[in-house]
Design a protein around this motif. Structure first.
Motif, PDB file in Angstrom:
ATOM      1  N   MET A   1      -7.296 -62.277  18.264  1.00  0.00           N
ATOM      2  CA  MET A   1      -6.349 -61.152  18.192  1.00  0.00           C
ATOM      3  C   MET A   1      -4.973 -61.613  17.732  1.00  0.00           C
ATOM      4  O   MET A   1      -4.035 -60.832  17.740  1.00  0.00           O
ATOM      5  N   LYS A   2      -4.863 -62.884  17.341  1.00  0.00           N
ATOM      6  CA  LYS A   2      -3.549 -63.401  16.999  1.00  0.00           C
ATOM      7  C   LYS A   2      -2.974 -62.689  15.771  1.00  0.00           C
ATOM      8  O   LYS A   2      -1.747 -62.585  15.618  1.00  0.00           O
ATOM      9  N   TYR A   3      -3.881 -62.182  14.884  1.00  0.00           N
ATOM     10  CA  TYR A   3      -3.379 -61.527  13.666  1.00  0.00           C
ATOM     11  C   TYR A   3      -2.481 -60.339  14.004  1.00  0.00           C
ATOM     12  O   TYR A   3      -1.617 -59.963  13.220  1.00  0.00           O
ATOM     13  N   ILE A   4      -2.703 -59.756  15.183  1.00  0.00           N
ATOM     14  CA  ILE A   4      -1.876 -58.602  15.555  1.00  0.00           C
ATOM     15  C   ILE A   4      -0.424 -59.049  15.723  1.00  0.00           C
ATOM     16  O   ILE A   4       0.500 -58.450  15.174  1.00  0.00           O
ATOM     17  N   PHE A   5      -0.282 -60.152  16.476  1.00  0.00           N
ATOM     18  CA  PHE A   5       1.074 -60.674  16.659  1.00  0.00           C
ATOM     19  C   PHE A   5       1.646 -61.179  15.326  1.00  0.00           C
ATOM     20  O   PHE A   5       2.814 -60.944  15.018  1.00  0.00           O
ATOM     21  N   ASP A   6       0.784 -61.832  14.533  1.00  0.00           N
ATOM     22  CA  ASP A   6       1.248 -62.365  13.237  1.00  0.00           C
ATOM     23  C   ASP A   6       1.771 -61.238  12.340  1.00  0.00           C
ATOM     24  O   ASP A   6       2.813 -61.373  11.696  1.00  0.00           O
ATOM     25  N   LEU A   7       1.018 -60.139  12.331  1.00  0.00           N
ATOM     26  CA  LEU A   7       1.425 -59.010  11.501  1.00  0.00           C
ATOM     27  C   LEU A   7       2.748 -58.429  12.005  1.00  0.00           C
ATOM     28  O   LEU A   7       3.663 -58.141  11.228  1.00  0.00           O
ATOM     29  N   HIS A   8       2.816 -58.294  13.305  1.00  0.00           N
ATOM     30  CA  HIS A   8       4.045 -57.816  13.943  1.00  0.00           C
ATOM     31  C   HIS A   8       5.216 -58.717  13.567  1.00  0.00           C
ATOM     32  O   HIS A   8       6.293 -58.244  13.193  1.00  0.00           O
ATOM     33  N   LYS A   9       4.989 -60.029  13.622  1.00  0.00           N
ATOM     34  CA  LYS A   9       6.061 -60.977  13.324  1.00  0.00           C
ATOM     35  C   LYS A   9       6.434 -60.925  11.835  1.00  0.00           C
ATOM     36  O   LYS A   9       7.605 -60.976  11.479  1.00  0.00           O
ATOM     37  N   THR A  10       5.429 -60.803  10.972  1.00  0.00           N
ATOM     38  CA  THR A  10       5.703 -60.681   9.531  1.00  0.00           C
ATOM     39  C   THR A  10       6.586 -59.465   9.276  1.00  0.00           C
ATOM     40  O   THR A  10       7.535 -59.523   8.483  1.00  0.00           O
ATOM     41  N   MET A  11       6.272 -58.383   9.953  1.00  0.00           N
ATOM     42  CA  MET A  11       7.072 -57.169   9.768  1.00  0.00           C
ATOM     43  C   MET A  11       8.506 -57.391  10.230  1.00  0.00           C
ATOM     44  O   MET A  11       9.458 -57.025   9.541  1.00  0.00           O
TER      45      MET A  11
END
Lengths: 176, 120
Positions: A1-11
């Motif tokens: 589920m790390k991609y969720i945080f990664d996407l959030h951080k990218t944003m």
């Protein structure tokens, strides 16, 4: 589920306040516009800035709607709005056939080479002579985006390897 | 002559064309999916009106926003109005909306009709 945080951080890192990926049509255009408008209203944005951002968003979204069907691959289209202390950024990305790259590049480069008065003249000469295309466009979208943003249009083509490329377009609108 | 009365929506302008009461108005937002289709009834109405126009007509544009496809159709509307005697365009723009003021000026340079500019 790390991609969720990664996407959030990218944003967060890219100051993106809105990202939409998927199918594009007039109904979705209206929803995306309404969301971006609400965001600008709630932050008390200057009305002149709001109008310019709205303007650039409409042309950008309607461009994507008109050309979204041209290439059928898994890369449909994406639309993003970014906001920093000094500017708003309006971004779109959509697949285009490689044979259309040169034409598109030529069009945008021509626009980017013009100053304010040059853009006004180009706008007037196109509007006088253009016919609405079967896709519903007047051929004025990029010119209008450049005029309203007051900035050069940034673009890039990312080769997808199947005879198509992902066309990324980025305009910025200064906050006062 | 029939009245053309279309309520405005979030992506189409309000249209009120009423020869009897001398009201000619396009106002609001214009970013329809198909601008040519949306403006066709307006062009048809003006075509009819031109055959039996009032001695003078004040045609009002009070647009908050229009997209580029609409701008082409607005020019078509203005071109249709150009041939009617006694025509004046009243171009409204919000007092801090320079772009809308400039858009009106550009249209006025493209057609031979007197424009009056007003703020709201």
């Amino acid at each position: 589920m790390k991609y969720i945080f990664d996407l959030h951080k990218t944003m967060l890192d890219n100051h993106l306040i809105l990202v939409y990926e998927g199918e594009f049509n007039q109904e979705i255009t209206k929803s995306v516009l309404a969301m971006a408008e609400r965001n600008m209203d709630s932050s008390g944005e200057e009305s002149s800035v709001k109008r310019k951002v709205f303007n650039v968003m409409v042309e950008c979204l309607q461009n994507v709607v008109k050309h979204a069907e041209e290439v059928s691959n898994k890369h449909a289209a994406v639309f993003m709005v970014g906001k920093s202390d000094k500017e708003y950024i309006v971004i779109s990305g959509n697949s285009i056939s490689n044979e259309n790259i040169d034409g598109l590049k030529g069009k945008i480069d021509q626009i980017n080479a013009l100053d304010k008065d040059g853009l006004k003249e180009l706008y007037k000469s196109i509007i006088k002579n253009t016919e609405i295309s079967d896709k519903g466009g007047a051929g004025l979208g990029f010119v209008d985006m450049a005029r309203k943003s007051g900035k050069k249009l940034d673009y890039e083509f990312v080769e997808l390897g199947d005879g198509s490329s992902f066309f990324c377009l980025r305009s910025s609108i200064e906050r006062l | 002559m029939d009245i053309l009365n279309l309520e405005g929506t979030e992506d189409t302008p309000k249209i009120m064309l009423d020869k009897g009461n001398g009201i000619f108005e396009i106002s609001g937002r214009s970013l329809p999916e198909d601008s040519a289709e949306f403006y066709q009834p307006v062009l048809d109405w003006i075509d009819e009106y031109s055959k039996e126009a009032n001695a003078s007509t004040e045609f009002m544009f009070k647009l908050e926003y229009f997209n580029t496809a609409s701008s082409k159709l607005i020019l078509d509307v203005l071109s249709a109005l150009e041939d009617i005697d006694g025509m004046t365009i009243i171009w409204y723009f919000h007092e801090d909306d320079e772009d809308m003021e400039e858009a009106g000026e550009e249209f006025s340079e493209l057609v031979e009709i007197p424009f009056e500019f007003k703020t709201y």
